[in-house]
Design a protein around this motif. Sequence first.
Motif, mmCIF file in Angstrom:
data_model
loop_
_atom_site.group_PDB
_atom_site.id
_atom_site.type_symbol
_atom_site.label_atom_id
_atom_site.label_comp_id
_atom_site.label_asym_id
_atom_site.label_seq_id
_atom_site.Cartn_x
_atom_site.Cartn_y
_atom_site.Cartn_z
ATOM 1 N N LEU A 127 0.889 -1.269 -0.167
ATOM 2 C CA LEU A 127 0.064 -0.105 0.083
ATOM 3 C C LEU A 127 1.015 1.322 -0.036
ATOM 4 N N GLU A 128 1.773 1.141 0.886
ATOM 5 C CA GLU A 128 2.730 2.508 0.911
ATOM 6 C C GLU A 128 4.088 2.160 1.371
ATOM 7 N N HIS A 129 5.019 2.759 1.426
ATOM 8 C CA HIS A 129 6.273 2.677 2.203
ATOM 9 C C HIS A 129 7.131 3.996 2.158
ATOM 10 N N GLY A 130 7.686 4.084 3.150
ATOM 11 C CA GLY A 130 8.745 5.606 3.298
ATOM 12 C C GLY A 130 9.005 5.840 4.770
ATOM 13 N N PRO A 131 9.577 6.913 5.107
ATOM 14 C CA PRO A 131 10.130 7.414 6.181
ATOM 15 C C PRO A 131 8.801 7.744 6.940
ATOM 16 N N THR A 132 8.697 7.497 8.249
ATOM 17 C CA THR A 132 7.736 7.829 9.044
ATOM 18 C C THR A 132 8.262 7.902 10.698
ATOM 19 N N PRO A 133 7.710 8.900 11.392
ATOM 20 C CA PRO A 133 8.149 8.870 12.715
ATOM 21 C C PRO A 133 8.065 7.794 13.335
ATOM 22 N N VAL A 134 8.807 7.453 14.538
ATOM 23 C CA VAL A 134 8.643 6.190 15.433
ATOM 24 C C VAL A 134 7.410 6.307 16.284
ATOM 25 N N LEU A 166 5.852 2.469 20.201
ATOM 26 C CA LEU A 166 7.109 1.669 19.830
ATOM 27 C C LEU A 166 8.489 2.302 20.006
ATOM 28 N N ALA A 167 8.524 3.387 20.888
ATOM 29 C CA ALA A 167 9.661 4.059 21.292
ATOM 30 C C ALA A 167 10.690 3.286 21.728
ATOM 31 N N GLU A 168 10.091 2.431 22.748
ATOM 32 C CA GLU A 168 11.100 1.549 23.384
ATOM 33 C C GLU A 168 11.828 0.588 22.731
ATOM 34 N N PHE A 169 11.446 0.355 21.487
ATOM 35 C CA PHE A 169 12.163 -0.570 20.619
ATOM 36 C C PHE A 169 13.364 0.173 19.692
ATOM 37 N N PHE A 170 12.988 1.472 19.557
ATOM 38 C CA PHE A 170 14.047 2.405 18.916
ATOM 39 C C PHE A 170 14.193 3.442 19.664
ATOM 40 N N PRO A 171 15.033 3.226 20.456
ATOM 41 C CA PRO A 171 15.493 4.466 21.547
ATOM 42 C C PRO A 171 16.501 5.346 21.111
ATOM 43 N N LEU A 204 16.375 6.379 17.517
ATOM 44 C CA LEU A 204 15.910 6.935 16.537
ATOM 45 C C LEU A 204 14.552 7.762 16.546
ATOM 46 N N ALA A 205 14.784 8.664 15.544
ATOM 47 C CA ALA A 205 13.231 9.548 15.496
ATOM 48 C C ALA A 205 12.352 9.178 14.349
ATOM 49 N N GLU A 206 13.057 8.408 13.454
ATOM 50 C CA GLU A 206 12.226 7.812 12.375
ATOM 51 C C GLU A 206 12.494 6.617 11.857
ATOM 52 N N VAL A 207 11.690 6.054 11.456
ATOM 53 C CA VAL A 207 12.001 4.531 10.919
ATOM 54 C C VAL A 207 11.367 4.584 9.280
ATOM 55 N N THR A 208 11.618 3.489 8.911
ATOM 56 C CA THR A 208 10.923 2.970 7.464
ATOM 57 C C THR A 208 9.661 2.196 7.540
ATOM 58 N N GLY A 209 8.603 2.752 7.370
ATOM 59 C CA GLY A 209 7.479 2.086 7.225
ATOM 60 C C GLY A 209 7.002 1.353 6.120
ATOM 61 N N PHE A 210 6.468 0.211 6.216
ATOM 62 C CA PHE A 210 5.976 -0.648 4.840
ATOM 63 C C PHE A 210 4.618 -1.174 5.400
ATOM 64 N N ARG A 211 3.580 -0.663 4.497
ATOM 65 C CA ARG A 211 2.268 -1.148 4.867
ATOM 66 C C ARG A 211 1.630 -2.192 3.854
ATOM 67 N N ARG A 212 1.262 -3.151 4.065
ATOM 68 C CA ARG A 212 0.886 -4.151 3.061
ATOM 69 C C ARG A 212 -0.505 -4.773 3.413
ATOM 70 N N LEU A 213 -1.454 -4.885 2.490
ATOM 71 C CA LEU A 213 -2.672 -5.798 2.559
ATOM 72 C C LEU A 213 -2.501 -7.104 1.779
ATOM 73 N N ARG A 214 -2.729 -8.160 2.681
ATOM 74 C CA ARG A 214 -2.797 -9.580 2.101
ATOM 75 C C ARG A 214 -4.141 -10.202 1.928
ATOM 76 N N SER A 215 -4.323 -10.822 0.903
ATOM 77 C CA SER A 215 -5.505 -11.644 0.299
ATOM 78 C C SER A 215 -5.353 -12.858 -0.158
ATOM 79 N N ASP A 216 -6.285 -13.665 0.132
ATOM 80 C CA ASP A 216 -6.501 -15.235 -0.281
ATOM 81 C C ASP A 216 -6.226 -15.064 -1.725
ATOM 82 N N GLU A 217 -5.428 -15.902 -2.139
ATOM 83 C CA GLU A 217 -5.093 -16.004 -3.696
ATOM 84 C C GLU A 217 -6.199 -16.530 -4.508
#
Length: 248
Positions: free
Chosen positions: A111-118, A122-127, A129-142
């Motif tokens: 659906l989309e991907h690119g830089p996004t604020p943490v 989830l800040a505890e996992f990326f102490p 970093l202020a920014e990560v790369t987000g990937f958003r996907r939709l999965r469907s039955d084949e």
Amino acid sequence: MTTFAPDSLALNRKLPLWYQVSQSLRASILGRSPEAPLRLPTEDALAAHYGVSVLTMRQALKELETEGLISRHRRRGTFIEPTARRAAPVRLLGSVDAIVVQQSGMTTELLEHGPTPVPSELAEFFPDLAEVTGFRRLRSDEESGEPTNHACNYVRPDVAAAIDPADLLRWPMTKVLRDAVGVRISRITDTVEARLADPETARLLEVPLLSPILHYTGVSYDADGRAVDVARIHYRGDRFSFTVTMDS
């Protein structure tokens, strides 16, 4: 006749070998290309490929046969069932391949991907970093095209820079990180909880607002102990169940 070539597997001696082999082979089968051969190598060849005994390999194959993913024919060999549909449990047993197989065998739309604020939660996992790369996907039955789950991954930017988005259309993020990018994943922590579908999730999964869903959070750590990826996945409650296997 050319035989199907399964992926390799790094065995974890703390987990049942037959389970790890069945998970790895299942992921290979469900993630295969349409033109891949349907015939599996012999038991002896598969046992040698995975570095296990023939008895262990036989137990792993029996598991896949019970699920209807393969069929075994005397004198002809073992074959992948081309129309087999797997059950869809969210299974947790501490294996990276167990995570990989959950997402195999589905049609994926990026659906989309690119830089996004943490995200603050989830800040505890990326102490660091202020920014990560987000990937958003939709999965469907084949077969039906029905949406089954919505996944959001938050990946460290230095790791995300090596990800080819096209790989995410055919492989789960865990497999891309491990096999395509080369991240040495040391462990994955999993949390599954019941939630009610918010407006965006209900729209994407085509379910009524406030209907039950399964919310999965998986945190992947590299060999240095850094969180490299946090996955948050919403599963349709009417398509998935939650299973935990405990071994003594």
